[in-house]
Write a protein that holds these residues in place. Structure first.
Motif, mmCIF file in Angstrom:
data_model
loop_
_atom_site.group_PDB
_atom_site.id
_atom_site.type_symbol
_atom_site.label_atom_id
_atom_site.label_comp_id
_atom_site.label_asym_id
_atom_site.label_seq_id
_atom_site.Cartn_x
_atom_site.Cartn_y
_atom_site.Cartn_z
ATOM 1 N N ALA A 1 0.832 -1.215 0.000
ATOM 2 C CA ALA A 1 0.000 0.000 0.000
ATOM 3 C C ALA A 1 0.862 1.259 0.000
ATOM 4 O O ALA A 1 0.612 2.188 -0.779
ATOM 5 N N VAL A 2 1.881 1.295 0.838
ATOM 6 C CA VAL A 2 2.766 2.471 0.879
ATOM 7 C C VAL A 2 3.484 2.617 -0.461
ATOM 8 O O VAL A 2 3.566 3.716 -1.025
ATOM 9 N N ALA A 3 4.010 1.518 -0.980
ATOM 10 C CA ALA A 3 4.724 1.564 -2.261
ATOM 11 C C ALA A 3 3.792 1.970 -3.389
ATOM 12 O O ALA A 3 4.165 2.774 -4.256
ATOM 13 N N LEU A 4 2.577 1.444 -3.376
ATOM 14 C CA LEU A 4 1.597 1.749 -4.431
ATOM 15 C C LEU A 4 1.219 3.223 -4.424
ATOM 16 O O LEU A 4 1.225 3.886 -5.461
ATOM 17 N N VAL A 5 0.889 3.749 -3.261
ATOM 18 C CA VAL A 5 0.482 5.159 -3.167
ATOM 19 C C VAL A 5 1.636 6.084 -3.539
ATOM 20 O O VAL A 5 1.478 7.012 -4.332
ATOM 21 N N SER A 6 2.819 5.821 -2.988
ATOM 22 C CA SER A 6 3.944 6.718 -3.264
ATOM 23 C C SER A 6 4.396 6.625 -4.714
ATOM 24 O O SER A 6 4.697 7.657 -5.332
ATOM 25 N N SER A 7 4.428 5.431 -5.290
ATOM 26 C CA SER A 7 4.837 5.321 -6.694
ATOM 27 C C SER A 7 3.790 5.955 -7.608
ATOM 28 O O SER A 7 4.133 6.590 -8.606
ATOM 29 N N HIS A 8 2.524 5.828 -7.239
ATOM 30 C CA HIS A 8 1.468 6.464 -8.047
ATOM 31 C C HIS A 8 1.628 7.986 -8.048
ATOM 32 O O HIS A 8 1.489 8.626 -9.091
ATOM 33 N N LEU A 9 1.921 8.545 -6.889
ATOM 34 C CA LEU A 9 2.138 9.999 -6.826
ATOM 35 C C LEU A 9 3.324 10.408 -7.697
ATOM 36 O O LEU A 9 3.260 11.402 -8.432
ATOM 37 N N GLY A 10 4.405 9.637 -7.640
ATOM 38 C CA GLY A 10 5.568 9.917 -8.471
ATOM 39 C C GLY A 10 5.262 9.797 -9.958
ATOM 40 O O GLY A 10 5.673 10.639 -10.761
ATOM 41 N N VAL A 11 4.525 8.755 -10.316
ATOM 42 C CA VAL A 11 4.145 8.557 -11.722
ATOM 43 C C VAL A 11 3.333 9.737 -12.220
ATOM 44 O O VAL A 11 3.615 10.300 -13.292
ATOM 45 N N GLN A 12 2.313 10.126 -11.458
ATOM 46 C CA GLN A 12 1.447 11.214 -11.920
ATOM 47 C C GLN A 12 2.190 12.542 -11.999
ATOM 48 O O GLN A 12 1.982 13.322 -12.931
ATOM 49 N N LEU A 13 3.070 12.797 -11.048
ATOM 50 C CA LEU A 13 3.858 14.026 -11.075
ATOM 51 C C LEU A 13 4.744 14.066 -12.321
ATOM 52 O O LEU A 13 4.786 15.069 -13.037
ATOM 53 N N LEU A 14 5.438 12.972 -12.597
ATOM 54 C CA LEU A 14 6.323 12.928 -13.764
ATOM 55 C C LEU A 14 5.546 12.956 -15.079
ATOM 56 O O LEU A 14 5.956 13.630 -16.026
ATOM 57 N N LYS A 15 4.430 12.227 -15.146
ATOM 58 C CA LYS A 15 3.634 12.222 -16.381
ATOM 59 C C LYS A 15 3.205 13.639 -16.752
ATOM 60 O O LYS A 15 3.270 14.029 -17.911
ATOM 61 N N ARG A 16 2.759 14.395 -15.785
ATOM 62 C CA ARG A 16 2.236 15.731 -16.062
ATOM 63 C C ARG A 16 3.338 16.782 -16.180
ATOM 64 O O ARG A 16 3.104 17.868 -16.678
ATOM 65 N N GLY B 1 2.752 3.711 -15.386
ATOM 66 C CA GLY B 1 2.003 3.487 -14.148
ATOM 67 C C GLY B 1 1.735 2.014 -13.902
ATOM 68 O O GLY B 1 1.766 1.551 -12.752
ATOM 69 N N HIS B 2 1.479 1.251 -14.968
ATOM 70 C CA HIS B 2 1.237 -0.182 -14.810
ATOM 71 C C HIS B 2 2.488 -0.889 -14.276
ATOM 72 O O HIS B 2 2.387 -1.749 -13.397
ATOM 73 N N ALA B 3 3.647 -0.527 -14.835
ATOM 74 C CA ALA B 3 4.897 -1.140 -14.366
ATOM 75 C C ALA B 3 5.144 -0.785 -12.903
ATOM 76 O O ALA B 3 5.517 -1.650 -12.101
ATOM 77 N N ALA B 4 4.924 0.475 -12.551
ATOM 78 C CA ALA B 4 5.140 0.914 -11.164
ATOM 79 C C ALA B 4 4.167 0.223 -10.217
ATOM 80 O O ALA B 4 4.566 -0.273 -9.153
ATOM 81 N N ALA B 5 2.905 0.179 -10.576
ATOM 82 C CA ALA B 5 1.891 -0.398 -9.685
ATOM 83 C C ALA B 5 2.109 -1.894 -9.473
ATOM 84 O O ALA B 5 2.088 -2.384 -8.334
ATOM 85 N N SER B 6 2.328 -2.620 -10.560
ATOM 86 C CA SER B 6 2.493 -4.073 -10.415
ATOM 87 C C SER B 6 3.757 -4.411 -9.618
ATOM 88 O O SER B 6 3.747 -5.312 -8.780
ATOM 89 N N MET B 7 4.842 -3.663 -9.852
ATOM 90 C CA MET B 7 6.083 -3.945 -9.116
ATOM 91 C C MET B 7 5.958 -3.516 -7.655
ATOM 92 O O MET B 7 6.515 -4.169 -6.768
ATOM 93 N N SER B 8 5.223 -2.438 -7.391
ATOM 94 C CA SER B 8 5.006 -2.009 -6.000
ATOM 95 C C SER B 8 4.342 -3.115 -5.192
ATOM 96 O O SER B 8 4.772 -3.441 -4.079
ATOM 97 N N VAL B 9 3.304 -3.696 -5.752
ATOM 98 C CA VAL B 9 2.583 -4.762 -5.055
ATOM 99 C C VAL B 9 3.448 -6.020 -4.986
ATOM 100 O O VAL B 9 3.533 -6.669 -3.936
ATOM 101 N N ALA B 10 4.117 -6.339 -6.083
ATOM 102 C CA ALA B 10 4.920 -7.568 -6.125
ATOM 103 C C ALA B 10 6.060 -7.546 -5.108
ATOM 104 O O ALA B 10 6.250 -8.515 -4.368
ATOM 105 N N VAL B 11 6.820 -6.462 -5.074
ATOM 106 C CA VAL B 11 7.958 -6.414 -4.150
ATOM 107 C C VAL B 11 7.465 -6.333 -2.708
ATOM 108 O O VAL B 11 8.004 -7.006 -1.827
#
Length: 173
Positions: free
Chosen positions: A66-81, A109-119
């Motif tokens: 959950a922590v990895a997912l939320v933080s990576s999502h924030l990073g993804v969205q910041l960089l995308k925009r 985002g898919h790569a970040a989300a799946s790896m966040s949950v996996a690791v």
């Protein structure tokens, strides 16, 4: 763009095109299915189920995820925009095999989300099973390139963001 960014983009595009022109029917179907393991609905549901203790021994893995997912999502969205990298331009005669969720390519985002949950989960699994879960997340990232919606560099940065999220989780817990 500076010279090094142009070179990086050129390498990214060459690697992507080499993958795209080697597509085949069976891998097309396999990659089209695997990619959905990185969808928001899938990764959020998996994380919530883990946190709720569907497998009590993996509740901590759910918290890390959950922590990895939320933080990576924030990073993804910041960089995308901020970066606004367009989706890949594919070789003539080829097109994306799936619909891209938005117009921004970098990072994935898919790569970040799946790896966040996996690791996050793999840290609490036996080594062989953890490795299999991480391999599945790697396949999600590869599928994003294979399907034509991301450059390899987009996927690599998505993975880095997920690992930074897991590192954050280890500092919190």
């Amino acid at each position: 763009m500076t010279a090094w960014l142009l070179r990086l983009h050129s390498h990214d595009e060459r690697i992507l095109h080499a993958l795209i022109v080697r597509r085949r029917r069976l891998p097309d179907l396999l990659m089209s299915g695997i990619t959905h393991l990185g969808d928001a609905a899938t990764t959020i549901a998996a994380t919530l189920l883990l946190m709720l203790g569907i497998v009590p021994e993996l509740r901590s893995g759910g918290a890390y995820a959950a922590v990895a997912l939320v933080s990576s999502h924030l990073g993804v969205q910041l960089l995308k925009r901020t970066i606004n990298r367009a989706r890949p331009k594919l070789p003539v005669g080829y097109e994306s095999l799936i619909h891209a969720p938005d117009r921004f390519s970098f990072p994935s985002g898919h790569a970040a989300a799946s790896m966040s949950v996996a690791v996050g989960l793999a840290l609490f699994l036996p080594a062989a099973l953890g490795a299999a879960v991480i391999l599945l997340a790697v396949m999600v990232g590869v599928s994003r390139c294979y399907l034509g919606v991301h450059y390899p560099g987009d996927v690599l940065v998505g993975w880095v963001l997920s690992l930074a999220g897991v590192l954050l989780a280890t500092m919190i817990f």
